[in-house]
Scaffold this active site. Structure first.
Site, PDB file in Angstrom:
ATOM      1  N   GLU A  46       5.853  -7.125 -18.405  1.00  0.00           N
ATOM      2  CA  GLU A  46       5.008  -7.120 -17.353  1.00  0.00           C
ATOM      3  C   GLU A  46       3.354  -8.288 -17.713  1.00  0.00           C
ATOM      4  O   GLU A  46       3.235  -7.272 -18.659  1.00  0.00           O
ATOM      5  CB  GLU A  46       4.941  -6.605 -16.195  1.00  0.00           C
ATOM      6  CG  GLU A  46       5.394  -7.309 -14.830  1.00  0.00           C
ATOM      7  CD  GLU A  46       6.559  -7.855 -14.772  1.00  0.00           C
ATOM      8  OE1 GLU A  46       6.874  -8.995 -14.718  1.00  0.00           O
ATOM      9  OE2 GLU A  46       7.594  -6.883 -14.916  1.00  0.00           O
ATOM     10  N   HIS A  47       3.495  -9.211 -17.074  1.00  0.00           N
ATOM     11  CA  HIS A  47       1.916  -9.788 -17.202  1.00  0.00           C
ATOM     12  C   HIS A  47       1.933  -9.988 -19.145  1.00  0.00           C
ATOM     13  O   HIS A  47       0.615  -9.682 -19.477  1.00  0.00           O
ATOM     14  CB  HIS A  47       0.857  -8.914 -16.491  1.00  0.00           C
ATOM     15  CG  HIS A  47       0.663  -8.881 -15.300  1.00  0.00           C
ATOM     16  ND1 HIS A  47       0.340  -9.907 -14.808  1.00  0.00           N
ATOM     17  CD2 HIS A  47       0.841  -7.502 -14.254  1.00  0.00           C
ATOM     18  CE1 HIS A  47       0.084  -9.828 -13.280  1.00  0.00           C
ATOM     19  NE2 HIS A  47       1.499  -8.117 -12.680  1.00  0.00           N
ATOM     20  N   ASP A  49       3.398 -13.488 -19.719  1.00  0.00           N
ATOM     21  CA  ASP A  49       3.574 -14.665 -20.048  1.00  0.00           C
ATOM     22  C   ASP A  49       1.904 -15.181 -20.221  1.00  0.00           C
ATOM     23  O   ASP A  49       2.117 -16.344 -20.787  1.00  0.00           O
ATOM     24  CB  ASP A  49       4.887 -15.730 -18.728  1.00  0.00           C
ATOM     25  CG  ASP A  49       4.006 -15.283 -17.473  1.00  0.00           C
ATOM     26  OD1 ASP A  49       2.457 -14.510 -17.894  1.00  0.00           O
ATOM     27  OD2 ASP A  49       4.724 -15.805 -17.052  1.00  0.00           O
ATOM     28  N   SER A  80      13.474 -26.033   5.716  1.00  0.00           N
ATOM     29  CA  SER A  80      14.778 -24.859   4.946  1.00  0.00           C
ATOM     30  C   SER A  80      14.363 -24.331   6.241  1.00  0.00           C
ATOM     31  O   SER A  80      14.032 -23.741   7.845  1.00  0.00           O
ATOM     32  CB  SER A  80      12.851 -24.437   4.672  1.00  0.00           C
ATOM     33  OG  SER A  80      13.394 -22.809   3.825  1.00  0.00           O
ATOM     34  N   SER A 139      10.938 -13.863  -7.039  1.00  0.00           N
ATOM     35  CA  SER A 139      10.850 -15.377  -7.437  1.00  0.00           C
ATOM     36  C   SER A 139      11.236 -16.313  -6.477  1.00  0.00           C
ATOM     37  O   SER A 139      11.884 -17.283  -7.254  1.00  0.00           O
ATOM     38  CB  SER A 139      10.888 -15.862  -8.941  1.00  0.00           C
ATOM     39  OG  SER A 139       9.869 -16.774  -9.728  1.00  0.00           O
ATOM     40  N   GLU A 183       3.860 -25.313  -9.134  1.00  0.00           N
ATOM     41  CA  GLU A 183       3.279 -23.574  -8.831  1.00  0.00           C
ATOM     42  C   GLU A 183       1.790 -24.147  -9.170  1.00  0.00           C
ATOM     43  O   GLU A 183       0.948 -23.403  -8.584  1.00  0.00           O
ATOM     44  CB  GLU A 183       3.776 -23.103  -9.409  1.00  0.00           C
ATOM     45  CG  GLU A 183       3.942 -21.403  -8.260  1.00  0.00           C
ATOM     46  CD  GLU A 183       5.078 -20.598  -8.828  1.00  0.00           C
ATOM     47  OE1 GLU A 183       6.311 -21.074  -8.429  1.00  0.00           O
ATOM     48  OE2 GLU A 183       4.615 -19.354  -8.232  1.00  0.00           O
ATOM     49  N   ASP A 195       8.770 -17.113 -14.939  1.00  0.00           N
ATOM     50  CA  ASP A 195       9.640 -17.440 -13.567  1.00  0.00           C
ATOM     51  C   ASP A 195      10.668 -18.689 -13.537  1.00  0.00           C
ATOM     52  O   ASP A 195      11.816 -18.444 -13.699  1.00  0.00           O
ATOM     53  CB  ASP A 195       8.903 -17.465 -12.215  1.00  0.00           C
ATOM     54  CG  ASP A 195       8.171 -15.774 -12.003  1.00  0.00           C
ATOM     55  OD1 ASP A 195       8.646 -15.332 -13.160  1.00  0.00           O
ATOM     56  OD2 ASP A 195       7.657 -15.874 -11.211  1.00  0.00           O
TER      57      ASP A 195
HETATM   58  P1  ADP Z   1       8.305 -15.078  -5.181  1.00  0.00           P
HETATM   59  O1  ADP Z   1       8.357 -15.880  -6.061  1.00  0.00           O
HETATM   60  O2  ADP Z   1       7.696 -13.339  -5.515  1.00  0.00           O
HETATM   61  O3  ADP Z   1       9.175 -14.971  -3.670  1.00  0.00           O
HETATM   62  P2  ADP Z   1       5.761 -16.939  -3.689  1.00  0.00           P
HETATM   63  O4  ADP Z   1       4.963 -15.959  -2.601  1.00  0.00           O
HETATM   64  O5  ADP Z   1       6.097 -16.605  -5.631  1.00  0.00           O
HETATM   65  O6  ADP Z   1       6.754 -14.722  -3.830  1.00  0.00           O
HETATM   66  O7  ADP Z   1       6.606 -17.382  -3.448  1.00  0.00           O
HETATM   67  C1  ADP Z   1       6.959 -17.324  -1.945  1.00  0.00           C
HETATM   68  C2  ADP Z   1       6.879 -18.525  -1.567  1.00  0.00           C
HETATM   69  O8  ADP Z   1       7.406 -19.529  -1.698  1.00  0.00           O
HETATM   70  C3  ADP Z   1       6.708 -18.380   0.336  1.00  0.00           C
HETATM   71  O9  ADP Z   1       5.917 -18.809   0.651  1.00  0.00           O
HETATM   72  C4  ADP Z   1       7.543 -20.239   0.456  1.00  0.00           C
HETATM   73  O10 ADP Z   1       5.891 -20.368   0.592  1.00  0.00           O
HETATM   74  C5  ADP Z   1       7.754 -20.816  -1.084  1.00  0.00           C
HETATM   75  N1  ADP Z   1       9.560 -20.317  -0.785  1.00  0.00           N
HETATM   76  C6  ADP Z   1      10.571 -19.658  -1.500  1.00  0.00           C
HETATM   77  N2  ADP Z   1      11.813 -19.943  -0.940  1.00  0.00           N
HETATM   78  C7  ADP Z   1      11.440 -21.076   0.262  1.00  0.00           C
HETATM   79  C8  ADP Z   1      11.662 -21.059   0.752  1.00  0.00           C
HETATM   80  N3  ADP Z   1      14.187 -20.889   1.276  1.00  0.00           N
HETATM   81  N4  ADP Z   1      12.046 -22.273   2.313  1.00  0.00           N
HETATM   82  C9  ADP Z   1      11.279 -22.618   1.818  1.00  0.00           C
HETATM   83  N5  ADP Z   1       9.877 -21.722   1.111  1.00  0.00           N
HETATM   84  C10 ADP Z   1      10.261 -20.907   0.030  1.00  0.00           C
HETATM   85 MG    MG Z   2       6.345 -16.320  -7.272  1.00  0.00          MG
END
Ligand code: ADP
Ligand code: MG
Length: 408
Positions: A46-47, A49, A80, A139, A183, A195
Site C-alpha cells: 500500500e502506498h 505504487d 449513470s 476503486s 484520473e 488501480d
Molecule cells: P474509489 O475509487 O475508491 O471508489 P474514488 O474517490 O477514487 O473512490 O472514486 C469515486 C468517484 O468515481 C465517484 O465520486 C465518481 O465521481 C466516480 N465514479 C465511480 N463509479 C461511478 C459510477 N458508476 N457512476 C458515476 N461516477 C462514478
Molecule cells: Mg479511486
C-alpha cells in the site's frame, strides 16, 4: 445482535442488462455493445505504487458496466445510475485539465488521454451502472475508467485490449496509462497506477504482481478455495474529509525524501540500506522526522510484497497472515493513513480468528480485508458488526472477494 449486510456482485447478465436498459431509456436507441471492468482489492503493498514499488491487487467480482454507442461528432453524452440517471454532455474539444467537473471527468478523461496518445477517438453516448461500492477504497473510479477504455478500444477499433478471452497485456498497459492520465490530469486525483493495472491486467484466479517502476506484471496464482480460505472485504463506510490533501501530502513527503537522498524513487532503497537512509533523513526537523516514518513504511512494505509472493509461489498461502498484520501496523503508525473504523475492523476480525487483516487502499476510511477460514466468514463478519456497534460506529458492509477477470 444486528444483521450482517452483504454487498453481492451482480452476474454479468444482470450488469449488462442494467446498462442496456439505462442506455435505451436515456438515448432512445440501442448501444453498440456493453463492456465492464472490475473494482480491485489490494492484498499487500500500500502506498508503494507512486514510489516505484510493488503491489499485489486482485480484480473483484464487483464490476462497473457501460453500454456505449459511438457517434460521428465529438460530443459525449453520459448517464449513470449512480448519478440518478441525469443526462450530462461534454464536447471532447473542450476537455483539458481543469475543465470538467464531477464524475464525467473520469469518462471523458479516458477519451482525451487516448486522443493525446494519438488514437482517433470520436464522441460517444454512454450509460453506466455499477455494483462496485462507491468511494469504499475498492476503486470504483478505475473500474469506470477501465470499462470506458475497453469500450472505446472496441467501438473505435484501436486493437489494444486483445480479442475476447485473450487479453493483450502490452496493449492493456497502454489503456491503463490512458486511464491514469484521465484520473490524474482530468479528474484531478493524484493516484498511482495500481488501480487501473488491476482492473485492466489482472487475470481471474490470480493476483497481479505489479512492478510500478517499469509497469511490468506477473500473474501469481491465488487460489483461496484450495486452502479452504476466504477473503472477507469490510467496507467501513467511514467518510473522511481531507482525503485528497492527505494523499497528496504523503506523496509529497516521499518525493521530498527521495530528492534529499538523491534518488529517483524510494524503490532504490535496499532494505539493508534502510537504516543508513533513515539516519540521513533524520536531521531533527519536523519534516525529517515525518519522512523517516514514511520511508520506513514504503521500504518495508515493498519487502513484505516480495515475502507474500514468495509464500504464494511456495503454496504457503496460510502463512501470509503475519505480513498482512505487519502491513496494517505500518500503515497505522508509520504512514498514518488508518482511522478508528479501520483499526476496529482489523482488530475485531483478528480477534474472531482471522489469519491476518489489514486496511486496504489509500486509507482514511474505505475498506479492510481479512483472510479467514472458509467456514468462518459469517462469524468473523458478525464479530466486526458487534465491535462497530459497541464503539458506536456506523454498521459496515461486507463482501467476499474471489479474484475475478479483467475489463472486457
Ligand atoms: P474509489 O475509487 O475508491 O471508489 P474514488 O474517490 O477514487 O473512490 O472514486 C469515486 C468517484 O468515481 C465517484 O465520486 C465518481 O465521481 C466516480 N465514479 C465511480 N463509479 C461511478 C459510477 N458508476 N457512476 C458515476 N461516477 C462514478
Ligand atoms: Mg479511486
Amino acid at each position: 445482535m444486528s444483521a450482517v449486510t452483504w454487498v453481492d456482485a451482480w452476474s454479468a447478465e444482470e450488469g449488462e442488462q442494467r446498462a442496456r436498459a439505462l442506455f435505451a431509456a436515456s438515448f432512445d436507441a440501442e448501444p453498440d455493445g456493453t463492456w465492464s471492468a472490475p473494482g480491485r482489492v489490494n492484498l499487500i503493498g500500500e502506498h508503494t505504487d507512486y514510489n516505484g514499488g510493488l503491489c499485489l491487487p486482485i480484480a473483484l467480482p464487483h464490476r462497473t458496466y457501460v453500454a456505449v454507442r459511438r457517434r460521428d461528432d465529438d460530443l459525449v453524452r453520459l448517464v449513470s445510475a449512480q448519478d440518478a440517471g441525469r443526462l450530462r454532455e461534454v464536447r471532447l474539444a473542450d476537455v483539458a485539465p481543469g475543465t470538467v467537473d464531477g464524475w464525467p471527468s473520469y469518462v471523458v478523461g479516458v477519451a482525451w488521454a487516448l486522443r493525446e496518445a494519438g488514437h482517433a477517438v470520436r464522441g460517444f453516448d454512454v450509460a453506466v451502472d455499477s455494483c462496485v461500492p462507491f468511494g469504499a477504497g475498492l476503486s470504483s473510479s478505475a473500474a469506470l475508467e477501465s470499462a470506458v477504455a475497453v469500450a472505446l478500444d472496441a467501438t473505435h477499433g484501436l486493437g489494444l485490449a486483445g480479442p475476447a478471452g485473450e487479453p493483450d497485456d502490452a496493449g492493456r498497459a497502454l489503456l491503463a496509462a490512458a486511464c491514469v492520465r484521465a484520473e490524474n490530469e482530468i479528474a484531478g486525483a493524484p493516484t498511482g497506477g495500481m488501480d487501473q493495472a488491476a482492473s485492466l491486467r489482472a487475470l481471474a484466479g490470480h493476483a497481479l504482481l505489479l512492478d510500478c517502476l517499469d509497469g511490468s506484471v506477473r500473474q501469481v496464482p491465488f487460489d483461496l478455495a484450495a486452502d479452504g480460505l476466504a477473503l472477507l472485504v469490510i467496507d467501513t463506510r467511514a467518510e473522511h474529509a481531507l482525503v485528497d490533501g492527505q494523499y497528496a501530502a504523503r506523496r509529497a513527503a516521499c518525493e521530498a525524501a527521495a530528492a534529499r537522498l538523491g534518488l529517483g524513487t524510494l524503490r532504490e532503497i535496499d532494505p539493508d540500506g534502510l537504516d543508513r537512509a533513515l539516519a540521513t533523513l533524520d536531521d531533527g526537523s519536523d519534516e525529517g522526522t515525518v519522512q523517516v516514518r514514511r520511508v520506513r513504511h514504503v521500504v518495508r512494505e515493498i519487502a513484505r510484497v516480495q515475502e507474500f509472493v514468495a509464500l504464494l509461489d511456495d503454496d504457503r498461502l496460510r502463512e501470509v497472515g503475519p505480513l498482512m498484520d505487519a502491513s496494517h501496523v505500518s500503515l497505522r503508525d508509520d504512514y498514518e493513513v488508518s482511522c478508528r473504523e479501520l483499526d476496529v475492523a482489523v482488530e475485531a476480525a483478528r480477534g474472531a480468528g482471522a489469519l491476518g487483516a489489514r486496511m486496504t487502499g489509500g486509507g482514511f476510511g474505505g475498506s479492510a480485508i481479512a483472510l479467514v477460514e472458509g467456514d468462518a466468514v459469517q462469524a468473523v463478519a458478525a464479530a466486526v458488526v458487534a465491535a462497530f456497534a459497541a464503539e458506536g460506529l456506523h454498521a459496515p458492509a461486507f463482501s467476499v472477494a474471489l479474484p475475478g477477470g479483467p475489463a472486457a
